[in-house]
Write an enzyme that holds these catalytic residues in place. Sequence first.
Site, short mmCIF file in Angstrom:
data_model
loop_
_atom_site.label_atom_id
_atom_site.label_comp_id
_atom_site.label_asym_id
_atom_site.label_seq_id
_atom_site.Cartn_x
_atom_site.Cartn_y
_atom_site.Cartn_z
N GLY A 114 0.83 -1.20 0.00
CA GLY A 114 0.00 0.00 0.00
C GLY A 114 0.86 1.24 0.00
N GLN A 133 2.85 10.13 1.02
CA GLN A 133 4.13 9.50 0.68
C GLN A 133 4.61 9.86 -0.72
OE1 GLN A 133 2.74 5.40 2.07
NE2 GLN A 133 4.91 5.39 2.62
N CYS A 140 7.80 0.37 6.06
CA CYS A 140 7.13 1.51 5.43
C CYS A 140 8.03 2.04 4.33
CB CYS A 140 6.87 2.59 6.48
SG CYS A 140 6.07 4.05 5.79
N LEU A 141 7.46 2.32 3.17
CA LEU A 141 8.25 2.79 2.03
C LEU A 141 8.94 4.13 2.32
CD1 LEU A 141 5.88 1.88 -0.96
CD2 LEU A 141 7.83 0.57 -0.08
N HIS A 191 -2.35 0.84 8.63
CA HIS A 191 -1.05 1.47 8.38
C HIS A 191 -1.21 2.68 7.45
CE1 HIS A 191 3.45 1.26 7.55
NE2 HIS A 191 3.00 2.05 6.58
N GLU A 192 -1.95 2.48 6.36
CA GLU A 192 -2.10 3.57 5.39
C GLU A 192 -2.96 4.70 5.96
OE1 GLU A 192 -0.04 3.51 3.11
OE2 GLU A 192 0.42 1.36 3.17
N HIS A 219 -1.00 7.11 7.88
CA HIS A 219 -0.29 8.12 7.08
C HIS A 219 -1.15 9.36 6.87
CE1 HIS A 219 3.51 6.34 5.98
NE2 HIS A 219 2.95 5.21 5.61
NI NI Z 1 3.96 3.42 5.33
#
Ligand code: NI
Length: 171
Positions: A47, A52, A94-95, A136-137, A140
């Site tokens: 995701g 991000q 996490c990216l 998680h998303e 953000h």
């Molecule tokens: Ni993340």
Amino acid sequence: MNRPRDIVLYPHPVLRQRAKPVASVDASIRGLVEEMFDLMRAEEGAGIAAPQVGEALRIFVTEEREEEGHPARVYINPVLSGFDGQLEEYDEGCLSLPGIRGNIRRPPKAVIEAIDLEGKPFRLESDQFMARVWQHEFDHLEGTLILDRMTVLDRLRVRRLVKDLEADARG
Ligand code: NI
């Protein structure tokens, strides 16, 4: 042609903002979503959220190849509810925090309501991996990162990597 976006890394301030609701799903939103899918797939993430890629908007996309019924999906102005079950621990990455992972406790069940790219509302439930990805998303969109949710021990363990990211940002 616009330059392709990059994934925004910690400690960029956009990751700490509370994202704003999307007023209307127009061509610019569709273009943004397309870029989000490209970046998520390039990095093999499950995701990615709009902050991000540098946009403080309430949008995220997910793609779960393993979990039946959860193909690529776009969530605009999502609302989470229906948290249920005993908290479960899972090692999350996490990216926006390359190389950093930590055990995060979350409820295993969740319900999500959002609108899709056609502006149509939908509702989904999950008691599997996708319920965790949603949480998680969604974090953000609230400016919350796994750093805020990991155990004190994990935070100590990744302290060096966090410091390195902060130093990279200073240039
Ligand atoms: Ni993340």
